[in-house]
Design a protein around this motif. Structure first.
Motif, PDB file in Angstrom:
ATOM      1  N   MET A 171      36.444  27.520  25.517  1.00  0.00           N
ATOM      2  CA  MET A 171      36.902  28.315  25.561  1.00  0.00           C
ATOM      3  C   MET A 171      36.105  29.859  25.622  1.00  0.00           C
ATOM      4  O   MET A 171      36.335  31.675  26.318  1.00  0.00           O
ATOM      5  N   TYR A 174      35.661  30.018  29.710  1.00  0.00           N
ATOM      6  CA  TYR A 174      36.501  30.933  29.753  1.00  0.00           C
ATOM      7  C   TYR A 174      36.928  32.204  29.990  1.00  0.00           C
ATOM      8  O   TYR A 174      37.333  32.880  30.939  1.00  0.00           O
ATOM      9  N   ALA A 183      43.064  33.967  31.831  1.00  0.00           N
ATOM     10  CA  ALA A 183      44.009  32.764  30.320  1.00  0.00           C
ATOM     11  C   ALA A 183      44.916  32.999  30.744  1.00  0.00           C
ATOM     12  O   ALA A 183      46.175  32.036  30.896  1.00  0.00           O
ATOM     13  N   ALA A 358      42.304  30.740  24.869  1.00  0.00           N
ATOM     14  CA  ALA A 358      41.965  31.412  25.335  1.00  0.00           C
ATOM     15  C   ALA A 358      42.319  33.313  25.426  1.00  0.00           C
ATOM     16  O   ALA A 358      41.239  34.292  25.048  1.00  0.00           O
TER      17      ALA A 358
END
Length: 530
Positions: A171, A174, A183, A358
Motif C-alpha cells: 500500500m 501504491y 488508487a 490504497a
C-alpha cells in the motif's frame, strides 16, 4: 491443497499484484507532483468511473469476507451489517456528497475552514481522520492475514504476520508512486473483479439448489446447529440488554459512519463538479446494493454447503467462509476446479483489500500533510514539500497499521470496520453537519465536537470486551473491560453532537453569520468551488 494445486493457487494469486503494480508504475510516470494531482487525481474522473471507484473503495474485506462470514455463523443477525452499510449511502447522497464537493478541496478540514478558524480545526480533524483511517486499515490487514493463511494451507502465525507486513509495504508503494490516480484505477479494476466474482459464486450457489431459495435457507438452518433460530432475529444480538444495546449501537455507527469516513469524502474531490459527485453516488449505490444482496446468498450458501461448524473451524471469526465456499463449489479440496475457483476468489479478495487499503492510506496521508503539517510546521511550505510529506505519512500509517493488524488477527473484519465507523460517526459527522447547517456554530464548538466524539469513542473501545476480558479479545489474558458494549456508537455519537452544541453555546466568540451565509451559498451553488 498441496503440491501442484498450491503452485497454481499462488500463481493466480500473484497475477493481480503484478497487474496493480503495473498500473501504479504506468500512472506514476504521468504524475506532475502537485497536491491536486496527488490527492484528487487532477479531478478528471467521470461520474461512472468515480462511482465504480467509490464502490471499490467501500466494498472492503469487511463486506466480502467479514459480512459473509457473519451471515454463515449467525444467519439473520449477520444480514444487519448489509442493511447498515447500504442505508448509510442515503445519508451520503442527500446530506454530504454535493455539499462537500462544493466546499472542500482535499480533506474534511477544507470544508470546515470556509467559516471557522483554520489552525485548531485542521489539528482536530486531522487527528480524527488519521485515527479512523488506522482503525479501518487494521480490519483490512486482518482480512489479508487470514486469507493468506488459508491460501498457504494454514501454515500458522508466521504466514499471517508476513502477509500483514506485505500488504502494508504494497500500500505504501501504491500511494507513494501513483497517488490518487493509481488508487482510483486499482479500485475500478477491483470493483469489476469483485462484482464479477460475486455474481459467479452466487449463480453457482443458486444452481446447487436449483434456484430454490427456500431450500437454501432450510438447509442453512439445518446445518447451522441452531435450527430455525438461525433465520430469526436474536441469535447474536438477542441475549440480554447488553446485546440489544450493542445492536442499536452498531446500527447507529454503520448508518452514520459512512458520511464521516475520510477515504469516502476524498472521493468527491476527484470529479470536476458537484453534479458529477452526486451522480457518482447514484452509480455507487446501484453497484453496492447489488453486491450486498449477493453476499446474503453467499453467507447462507456457506452455512448450507459447509456448515457453520466448518466455517468456524477455519477461523472463529468466519472470515474464511467465502474462500471455503468457492473451494466446495469448484469440486472440493484436491480438485483442479476447486483450486482454480478458490485461487480466483482469493485473488479477488486480496484485490479488495489492496484497493481499499490504497484509498485509506491516501486519505490518511492527506490529513497528515495537508492538515497537520500545513498547520504545525514552521518551515516554508511548498506544494512539492507537502506531497513529499504525504508520501512519508503513507509509510508511517502503514507501519502503525501493520503493528495493530498483528495484534487483532482473530477478530472479524466486519466487526473491526464497525468500530472505525463508530469513531467516524462520533468525531467527523457532527462537526461536518454543524458546519454546513447551523448558523451559530463556532470554532470552539467544532473543536469540542471532534474531540468530544473522538476521545470517548477510542477510550470506550479500549475499555470494551473487544480489547480484554474474554477469549476472543485482543488481550485475552487481561481484564480491564469496564464498558459493557462492543461498539461505542450509542454513547460516543450523541456525545460528539452534544459537545459541539455545548462548545458553541459557551463560546465567547461571536458566530460568523456572514461566513455561514457564504458557506451555504457555496455548498448549494458551487460558486467558488475548486
Amino acid at each position: 491443497m498441496t503440491g501442484n494445486h498450491h503452485t497454481l493457487a499462488l500463481a493466480l494469486f500473484c497475477v493481480f499484484v503484478l497487474v496493480t503494480l503495473a498500473i501504479t508504475t504506468w500512472v506514476g510516470r504521468e504524475r506532475r507532483g502537485s497536491p491536486e494531482e496527488f490527492y484528487a487525481g487532477g479531478r478528471l474522473f467521470s461520474p461512472m468511473e468515480n462511482g465504480f471507484a467509490i464502490a471499490g473503495d467501500y466494498m472492503s474485506a469487511a463486506s466480502f469476507l467479514g459480512v459473509t462470514g457473519l451471515i454463515a455463523l449467525y444467519g439473520y443477525d449477520g444480514i444487519l451489517y448489509t442493511v447498515g452499510f447500504l442505508v448509510a449511502w442515503l445519508v451520503v447522497l442527500f446530506l454530504v456528497a454535493e455539499l462537500v464537493r462544493n466546499c472542500g478541496r482535499f480533506t474534511l478540514a477544507d470544508v470546515l475552514v470556509t467559516r471557522l478558524r483554520e489552525r485548531p480545526v485542521r489539528i482536530a480533524t486531522g487527528a480524527s481522520s488519521v485515527t479512523v483511517s488506522v482503525l479501518y486499515l487494521v480490519a483490512q490487514m486482518v482480512g489479508a492475514g487470514g486469507l493468506m493463511t488459508l491460501l498457504l494451507g494454514g501454515t500458522g502465525e508466521r504466514a499471517r504476520a508476513w502477509t500483514v507486513v506485505g500488504v502494508g509495504v504494497l500500500m505504501v508503494v501504491y500511494i507513494t508512486l501513483g497517488g490518487m490516480r493509481a488508487a482510483t484505477w486499482i479500485q475500478i479494476v477491483k470493483a469489476v473483479l469483485l462484482l464479477g466474482g460475486t455474481v459467479a459464486l452466487t449463480v453457482l450457489v443458486l444452481l446447487r439448489f436449483h434456484g430454490d431459495l427456500s431450500a437454501l435457507l432450510t438447509t442453512a438452518a439445518g446445518r447451522s446447529g441452531h435450527g430455525q433460530a438461525f433465520l430469526a432475529p436474536g441469535l447474536k444480538y438477542g441475549g440480554g440488554w447488553t446485546d440489544r444495546l450493542d445492536f442499536v449501537s452498531l446500527g447507529l455507527a454503520l448508518v452514520l459512519g459512512t458520511a464521516g469516513l475520510p477515504h469516502i469524502l476524498s472521493r468527491f474531490y476527484t470529479v470536476p463538479t458537484a453534479r458529477a459527485a452526486r451522480r457518482s453516488v447514484v452509480w455507487a449505490i446501484g453497484l453496492i446494493g447489488g453486491f450486498y444482496l449477493m453476499t446474503i446468498v453467499l453467507g447462507f450458501g456457506a452455512a448450507a454447503l459447509l456448515g457453520s461448524d466448518a466455517v468456524r473451524a477455519a477461523g472463529p471469526s468466519g472470515n474464511n467462509a467465502v474462500p471455503l465456499l468457492a473451494l466446495d463449489l469448484g469440486g472440493g479440496a484436491g480438485s483442479t476446479g476447486g483450486t482454480v475457483l478458490f485461487a480466483v476468489v482469493a485473488a479477488v479478495a486480496f484485490a479488495t483489500i489492496l484497493a481499499v487499503v490504497a484509498g485509506i492510506t491516501l486519505a490518511s496521508s492527506a490529513s497528515v500533510a495537508h492538515d497537520l503539517y500545513r498547520t504545525l510546521s514552521r518551515r516554508a511550505r511548498t506544494p512539492r514539500s507537502e506531497v513529499a510529506v504525504a508520501r512519508l505519512a503513507a509509510a508511517g500509517t502503514g507501519a502503525v497499521a501493520i503493528g495493530l493488524g498483528l495484534l487483532a488477527q482473530d477478530l472479524n473484519v466486519a466487526f473491526l470496520v464497525g468500530l472505525a465507523f463508530a469513531v467516524a460517526a462520533s468525531a467527523n459527522l457532527p462537526v461536518l453537519l454543524y458546519t454546513l447547517f447551523w448558523r451559530r456554530f463556532t470554532t470552539r464548538g467544532a473543536v469540542w465536537s471532534v474531540y468530544g466524539g473522538l476521545v470517548p469513542a477510542v477510550v470506550l473501545v479500549v475499555l470494551s470486551p473487544v480489547v480484554s476480558g474474554g477469549p476472543g479479545a485482543i488481550f485475552p489474558g487481561a481484564d480491564f473491560a469496564l464498558f459493557p458494549l462492543e461498539n461505542p456508537g450509542l454513547v460516543s455519537v450523541p456525545l460528539g453532537f452534544l459537545a459541539g452544541w455545548l462548545g458553541t453555546v459557551t463560546s465567547t466568540e461571536p458566530a460568523d453569520a456572514g461566513g455561514h451565509a457564504e458557506t451555504e451559498v457555496r455548498s448549494l451553488t458551487g460558486a467558488g468551488a475548486a
